[in-house]
Design a protein around this motif. Sequence first.
Motif, PDB file in Angstrom:
ATOM      1  N   PHE A  97       0.877  -1.118  -0.056  1.00  0.00           N
ATOM      2  CA  PHE A  97      -0.134   0.023   0.047  1.00  0.00           C
ATOM      3  C   PHE A  97       0.918   1.342   0.076  1.00  0.00           C
ATOM      4  CE2 PHE A  97      -2.138   3.517   2.315  1.00  0.00           C
ATOM      5  CZ  PHE A  97      -3.286   3.482   1.805  1.00  0.00           C
ATOM      6  N   ARG A  99       0.707   5.742   0.443  1.00  0.00           N
ATOM      7  CA  ARG A  99      -0.295   6.622   0.731  1.00  0.00           C
ATOM      8  C   ARG A  99      -1.040   7.366  -0.493  1.00  0.00           C
ATOM      9  NH1 ARG A  99       1.466  10.771   5.119  1.00  0.00           N
ATOM     10  NH2 ARG A  99       0.111   9.747   6.511  1.00  0.00           N
ATOM     11  N   TYR A 102      -6.792   4.136  -2.906  1.00  0.00           N
ATOM     12  CA  TYR A 102      -8.119   3.823  -2.439  1.00  0.00           C
ATOM     13  C   TYR A 102      -8.572   3.178  -3.319  1.00  0.00           C
ATOM     14  CZ  TYR A 102      -9.690   7.721  -5.304  1.00  0.00           C
ATOM     15  OH  TYR A 102      -9.909   8.647  -6.513  1.00  0.00           O
ATOM     16  N   ILE A 103      -9.817   2.255  -2.871  1.00  0.00           N
ATOM     17  CA  ILE A 103     -10.380   1.272  -3.657  1.00  0.00           C
ATOM     18  C   ILE A 103     -11.133   2.189  -4.927  1.00  0.00           C
ATOM     19  CG2 ILE A 103     -11.986  -0.718  -3.779  1.00  0.00           C
ATOM     20  CD1 ILE A 103     -11.322  -1.289  -0.951  1.00  0.00           C
ATOM     21  N   PHE A 104     -10.790   1.673  -6.069  1.00  0.00           N
ATOM     22  CA  PHE A 104     -11.422   2.126  -7.242  1.00  0.00           C
ATOM     23  C   PHE A 104     -10.683   3.272  -7.708  1.00  0.00           C
ATOM     24  CE2 PHE A 104     -15.568   0.055  -5.662  1.00  0.00           C
ATOM     25  CZ  PHE A 104     -15.330  -1.169  -6.412  1.00  0.00           C
TER      26      PHE A 104
ATOM     27  N   TYR B 196      -3.252   7.071   7.001  1.00  0.00           N
ATOM     28  CA  TYR B 196      -2.681   6.653   5.608  1.00  0.00           C
ATOM     29  C   TYR B 196      -3.882   6.672   4.548  1.00  0.00           C
ATOM     30  CZ  TYR B 196       2.216   5.965   7.007  1.00  0.00           C
ATOM     31  OH  TYR B 196       3.397   6.345   7.453  1.00  0.00           O
ATOM     32  N   GLY B 197      -5.332   6.903   5.260  1.00  0.00           N
ATOM     33  CA  GLY B 197      -6.339   6.476   4.496  1.00  0.00           C
ATOM     34  C   GLY B 197      -6.827   4.928   3.950  1.00  0.00           C
ATOM     35  N   GLN B 198      -6.235   4.116   4.838  1.00  0.00           N
ATOM     36  CA  GLN B 198      -6.540   2.767   4.477  1.00  0.00           C
ATOM     37  C   GLN B 198      -8.130   2.419   4.646  1.00  0.00           C
ATOM     38  OE1 GLN B 198      -3.619   1.379   6.862  1.00  0.00           O
ATOM     39  NE2 GLN B 198      -2.049   1.423   5.249  1.00  0.00           N
ATOM     40  N   PRO B 199      -8.631   1.340   4.005  1.00  0.00           N
ATOM     41  CA  PRO B 199     -10.168   1.142   4.114  1.00  0.00           C
ATOM     42  C   PRO B 199      -9.874   0.176   5.608  1.00  0.00           C
ATOM     43  CG  PRO B 199      -9.525   0.047   2.041  1.00  0.00           C
ATOM     44  CD  PRO B 199      -8.146   0.887   2.786  1.00  0.00           C
ATOM     45  N   LEU B 207     -18.250  -0.870   0.804  1.00  0.00           N
ATOM     46  CA  LEU B 207     -17.306  -1.308  -0.049  1.00  0.00           C
ATOM     47  C   LEU B 207     -18.563  -2.308  -1.164  1.00  0.00           C
ATOM     48  CD1 LEU B 207     -14.738  -2.367  -1.569  1.00  0.00           C
ATOM     49  CD2 LEU B 207     -14.828  -4.294   0.199  1.00  0.00           C
ATOM     50  N   ALA B 210     -20.072   0.243  -2.927  1.00  0.00           N
ATOM     51  CA  ALA B 210     -19.175   0.815  -4.051  1.00  0.00           C
ATOM     52  C   ALA B 210     -19.086   0.024  -5.206  1.00  0.00           C
ATOM     53  CB  ALA B 210     -18.129   1.174  -3.495  1.00  0.00           C
ATOM     54  N   PRO B 245     -13.047   8.974  -1.184  1.00  0.00           N
ATOM     55  CA  PRO B 245     -12.462   7.950  -0.386  1.00  0.00           C
ATOM     56  C   PRO B 245     -11.968   8.540   1.054  1.00  0.00           C
ATOM     57  CG  PRO B 245     -10.915   8.964  -1.671  1.00  0.00           C
ATOM     58  CD  PRO B 245     -12.143   9.703  -1.915  1.00  0.00           C
ATOM     59  N   GLY B 371     -10.788   5.130   2.439  1.00  0.00           N
ATOM     60  CA  GLY B 371     -10.003   4.332   1.488  1.00  0.00           C
ATOM     61  C   GLY B 371     -10.911   3.507   0.491  1.00  0.00           C
ATOM     62  N   ILE B 372     -12.262   3.966   0.356  1.00  0.00           N
ATOM     63  CA  ILE B 372     -13.274   3.285  -0.538  1.00  0.00           C
ATOM     64  C   ILE B 372     -13.626   4.482  -1.359  1.00  0.00           C
ATOM     65  CG2 ILE B 372     -15.201   1.766  -1.030  1.00  0.00           C
ATOM     66  CD1 ILE B 372     -14.489   0.702   2.081  1.00  0.00           C
ATOM     67  N   GLY B 373     -13.488   4.365  -2.780  1.00  0.00           N
ATOM     68  CA  GLY B 373     -14.057   5.477  -3.746  1.00  0.00           C
ATOM     69  C   GLY B 373     -15.336   4.960  -4.211  1.00  0.00           C
TER      70      GLY B 373
END
Lengths: 136, 374
Positions: A97, A99, A102-104, B196-199, B207, B210, B245, B371-373
């Motif tokens: 990962f 910084r 993000y997903i999608f 860090y913006g992780q899901p 999710l 999304a 996100p 962390g999820i768009g």
Amino acid sequence: MSRMTEGQTSKISLLVLVVIFITLILSFLSIYISIEAFLANDDLSATYFLIVGFIGLSISAYMLSQTRRRIRIAIKPPPIMTTITCEKCGFKNIREFQRGDYIFKEVEDTCPKCKEKMYISAIYREVKEKKEEKWL
Amino acid sequence: MIMTLLLSLISQVGTDWGWILNLLFYVIFIAFIFYGQRIQFYVWLREVEGSLIRLKRLRDEGRRIAVETIKELGKPTEDPSERVDRFLEFFAIEPVSLDPAGVVWKLEHILDVRDTRFKDEVKLMAPAADETQINNLENTLEAALALNIIYKVIRHFYVLGKKTLSLYIIMQLQMLLPLIMREAEAYASALKAFAYGQPIGDGAGALVAAKLMRGYQKRKIAKDVVVATVPIEGRTAYVLKAEGPGGNVGKPGEAIKKLIEENNGQIASIIVIDAALKLEGEKTGEVAEGIGVAIGGPGVEKFKVEETFLKYKVPVNAVIIKEDVGDAISPMRKEIYEAADAAIERIKRVIRERTKEGDTVVIAGIGNTIGIGQ
């Protein structure tokens, strides 16, 4: 990311270490004397010294385990993986990962196979599950 | 030298050792009768002290991560440490519930004011941060705040127990600590994820939504909530989730209410997907199905949906993805990520079995969308 972040370790008192050390020496001595007494057919003394030796050993082992528990204070962030997938052919690339992921999210890299756009399809961490008892 | 001395010394008293040990045994026995509880008290106190030291380290680490992340992302002109310290002491007082009528709206207002205040504070601390980063920083600070509160509460009871020499305070603390430590460790793990913006595991519902709405036109329906119209199994589905996100839960209850009212109550079913706490022994990522509004939190959003579905008599189905409290606020586990596809299949089955072709359904993915768009 997967780098281990060490927390501050606590200082172990020298006095505690000296006490543990002395208890250990005395315990071993006691066991040694108990063996000698046993060889000299003095069973009563042998039993007493053996009990004292083992009690001393248990106490010092407990104290040592307590100090060890104090030393190990660290936060270990788990490794997080990002899966990048090609929109067209489904080619997958897994990396650590970064910084901003993000997903999608559409990434700048193109697919090495079909040169199409790629996007982040998954971000996750893998955990090794402890084995549970079968009957559960 | 010392060894030889000790050996000869012990050997000399060896013959008298028996009665000395006997005496020692009786002394210890009597001491345990009178001071057994006190000894137990000090053993427990030491255990609590050990956990408290760890909690303090976690709290300090949380503060450090929050300050560093603000400096890194927000490029503040002055040191944000003082502001962060002030933020960590922030509190919100619940509205009075002696007369419960209307308490939900009061609570909603308090939560809105709190949210606005948090965002304003973060904007002042990190002027260069964009909207997504502000949301993530807010979540990071909230995790640091939670760690600070946990530490302070445990410290309070520890000091109180020590001052009053109350075995029962220390005993309760010692017995609860394994659970409290689990939660604190989870918050510590969440800090990095937020920074860090992780899901996170809580985002399982978001999710699923999304995945369903990807590639379709989205519009904003309520505060921090987006909706897309998606054809699923011959039905029209309004799929909604918090806007990502950045770290956000939005107001899904408000969004569902608006959608039902926009359609004059002509909704065949509402399907709510959320992460739910599993029982020990259950597998992480297990998908289960039921009825009711699967929305956690203080209850305001759940209340809104319940009020609306009651008015229009709309059936509500719930699909949950099971995880434990630690997983919910830690970076998303692979099992939870993979459970999203199983949840989608379950949703499709519910739609096929519970609605007719041409019907309209609402699918709400609940949870923190960090962390999820979409």
